[in-house]
Design a protein around this motif. Structure first.
Motif, short mmCIF file in Angstrom:
data_model
loop_
_atom_site.label_atom_id
_atom_site.label_comp_id
_atom_site.label_asym_id
_atom_site.label_seq_id
_atom_site.Cartn_x
_atom_site.Cartn_y
_atom_site.Cartn_z
N VAL A 86 0.86 -1.18 0.00
CA VAL A 86 0.00 0.00 0.00
C VAL A 86 0.90 1.23 0.00
O VAL A 86 1.81 1.34 0.82
CB VAL A 86 -0.93 0.03 1.23
CG1 VAL A 86 -1.77 1.30 1.24
CG2 VAL A 86 -1.84 -1.20 1.25
N VAL A 103 -9.68 -4.79 -2.25
CA VAL A 103 -8.88 -3.70 -1.70
C VAL A 103 -9.32 -3.34 -0.29
O VAL A 103 -8.50 -3.10 0.59
CB VAL A 103 -8.96 -2.46 -2.63
CG1 VAL A 103 -8.33 -1.25 -1.96
CG2 VAL A 103 -8.28 -2.74 -3.95
N ILE A 120 -8.23 6.67 -4.37
CA ILE A 120 -7.61 5.36 -4.21
C ILE A 120 -7.67 4.59 -5.52
O ILE A 120 -8.65 4.68 -6.27
CB ILE A 120 -8.32 4.55 -3.09
CG1 ILE A 120 -7.64 3.19 -2.91
CG2 ILE A 120 -9.81 4.41 -3.36
CD1 ILE A 120 -8.10 2.45 -1.69
N VAL A 128 -7.77 -8.38 -5.34
CA VAL A 128 -6.33 -8.18 -5.15
C VAL A 128 -5.57 -9.49 -5.21
O VAL A 128 -6.12 -10.55 -4.96
CB VAL A 128 -6.03 -7.48 -3.80
CG1 VAL A 128 -6.62 -6.09 -3.76
CG2 VAL A 128 -6.52 -8.32 -2.63
N THR A 132 -0.58 -6.82 -6.60
CA THR A 132 -1.37 -5.59 -6.55
C THR A 132 -0.67 -4.52 -5.71
O THR A 132 -0.16 -4.82 -4.63
CB THR A 132 -2.77 -5.85 -5.98
OG1 THR A 132 -3.44 -6.82 -6.76
CG2 THR A 132 -3.59 -4.57 -5.95
N ILE A 134 -1.70 -0.96 -4.03
CA ILE A 134 -2.80 -0.04 -3.75
C ILE A 134 -2.22 1.34 -3.52
O ILE A 134 -1.35 1.52 -2.66
CB ILE A 134 -3.60 -0.50 -2.52
CG1 ILE A 134 -4.18 -1.90 -2.77
CG2 ILE A 134 -4.72 0.48 -2.19
CD1 ILE A 134 -4.83 -2.52 -1.54
#
Length: 331
Positions: A86, A103, A120, A128, A132, A134
Motif C-alpha cells: 500500500v 482492496v 484510491i 487483489v 497488486t 494499492i
C-alpha cells in the motif's frame, strides 16, 4: 621461422584432469549465480523445522530480517496468508493478512482508514493479489515524524573483582529513540486526523550496568556466565518479570527478554515497521501472534507469551535468542 602463437587445445585432446577442472569451474559459476538470485530476493533464509518470520524494528528500511522465510514457506505455515503493498502519498508499506478478497479487506487488515477526499486506485471493490499495489493520494496531508525517548534499564552483574557488597557503575545508562511517522491531515492549521504509518527503534537504549562485588574467587566462573539481573521498569516489564519467575524462568531469562524487546520495539505494543512487522516482538505478520490470543494486536501479555514460545521453538530458550541477537543484531 619459429611460431610464437600458442595452439588452442581441442575438446578431444583434453585430459581427464582438465575435464574435471572445467566441470568444477562451471559448477561454481552456477552456484554463485544461484546464490546471488536467492540473496536478492528479500534476504530469504529457510530455517529447518520452522516457518516463523519477523523483522527487526531497528531497521527503518525494513531490510534487516530477524526471522526470514520464503513466500512459499510462509504459505505453508499459514494457508491463505498473503501480503500487498500500500502506498500513501508515495510512502510504501506492506500489509499482511489471511484470504484477502478485495482492496477494502487489505485496508481493514492494515488498519488504514480512508478520508472523504482520498483518491484510491484500484477501487475498494477490486480484487487483489500479491502483485497488486494499492495507491492512496491524500490531499492536504503530510508525513510528520516525531521522536520519543525509550527508557533504559538498570542491570546488576556480580563480580569477584570487587569486595562483597561493593557496587561500581560499569556503564552509564542512555535513553533510546523511538521514531514515529504519521500521516497527518490539517484544516486551517488544525489537525483533523493522524494515522501512525510506522514506528521503529531509531536508537536502542543503553543499559546502566552496575557491578556488584562478591569477594569470592569461587564465583568467578558463575559471574562470567551471568548476563545480569535487570530491574523492571514500568508495568509491562514488572508483569513480565513476575510471570517468568512464577513459570520456571530465571532472572537471566528476564534480562534477555528486556534486552531483545528494547531493541526490537522499544516496548511499544503497536510498534510497526513498514515491512509489516508488528508489536513488542516484531512478529511478521503480526497476526501470527493470534496463536497466543485473539487480542494480540493490543495486549502486551499475549505478545510476550508468543515471543517466549517463539524463542523456545527457534533457539531452545530466550537466552538462546539473546545470544543470537548479540551476534547478528536480530533474532
Amino acid at each position: 621461422m619459429s611460431r610464437h602463437r600458442k595452439e588452442m587445445p581441442t575438446l578431444s585432446s583434453l585430459s581427464k584432469r582438465q575435464w574435471l577442472r572445467i566441470v568444477a569451474v562451471v559448477a561454481t559459476i552456477v552456484m554463485v549465480a544461484g546464490a546471488g538470485v536467492l540473496s536478492a530476493d528479500f534476504y530469504q533464509s529457510h530455517q529447518k523445522g520452522s516457518y516463523l518470520t519477523s523483522y527487526s524494528a531497528t531497521s527503518s528500511s525494513a531490510t534487516e530480517v530477524s526471522r526470514g522465510t520464503s513466500r512459499d514457506d510462509l504459505r505453508a505455515a499459514n494457508s491463505g496468508t498473503s501480503y500487498v503493498k500500500v502506498k500513501i502519498n508515495g510512502k510504501s508499506r506492506m500489509v499482511f493478512g489471511n484470504n484477502f478478497t478485495d482492496v477494502k479487506s487489505v485496508l481493514d487488515a492494515g488498519d488504514i482508514t480512508l478520508e472523504p477526499d482520498d483518491s484510491i486506485s484500484p477501487s475498494l471493490s477490486s480484487k487483489v493479489k500479491e502483485s497488486t499495489v494499492i495507491t492512496i493520494e491524500r490531499s492536504a496531508a503530510d508525513l510528520d515524524t516525531s521522536e520519543a525517548a525509550i527508557a533504559f534499564n538498570t542491570v546488576k552483574k556480580e563480580t569477584a573483582a570487587l569486595p562483597k557488597g561493593q557496587e561500581k557503575v560499569q556503564t552509564e545508562g542512555q535513553e533510546g529513540i523511538m521514531e514515529t511517522t504519521s500521516l497527518v491531515t490539517r484544516s486551517k492549521d488544525k489537525v483533523t486526523s493522524s494515522n501512525v504509518f510506522a514506528s521503529y527503534v531509531k536508537q536502542a537504549p543503553v543499559d546502566k550496568v552496575i557491578l556488584v562485588g562478591t569477594g569470592s574467587t569461587s564465583s568467578v566462573q558463575a559471574a562470567a556466565a551471568n548476563i545480569g539481573t535487570t530491574v523492571p521498569a514500568g508495568e509491562m516489564q514488572q508483569w513480565a518479570h513476575d510471570y517468568m519467575l512464577s513459570n520456571g524462568y530465571t532472572e537471566a531469562d528476564f534480562t534477555a527478554t528486556v534486552y531483545i524487546i528494547s531493541h526490537e520495539s522499544g516496548w511499544r505494543v503497536n510498534a510497526q515497521n513498514p515491512s509489516g512487522a508488528y508489536g513488542l516482538p516484531q512478529a511478521l505478520p503480526g497476526s501470527k501472534m493470534a496463536s497466543a490470543g485473539a487480542d494480540w494486536a493490543n495486549n502486551y501479555q499475549t505478545q510476550l507469551k508468543w515471543f517466549w514460545g517463539y524463542c523456545a521453538q527457534r533457539y531452545g530458550s530466550v537466552q538462546g535468542a539473546y545470544n543470537y541477537w548479540l551476534s547478528h543484531h536480530n533474532y
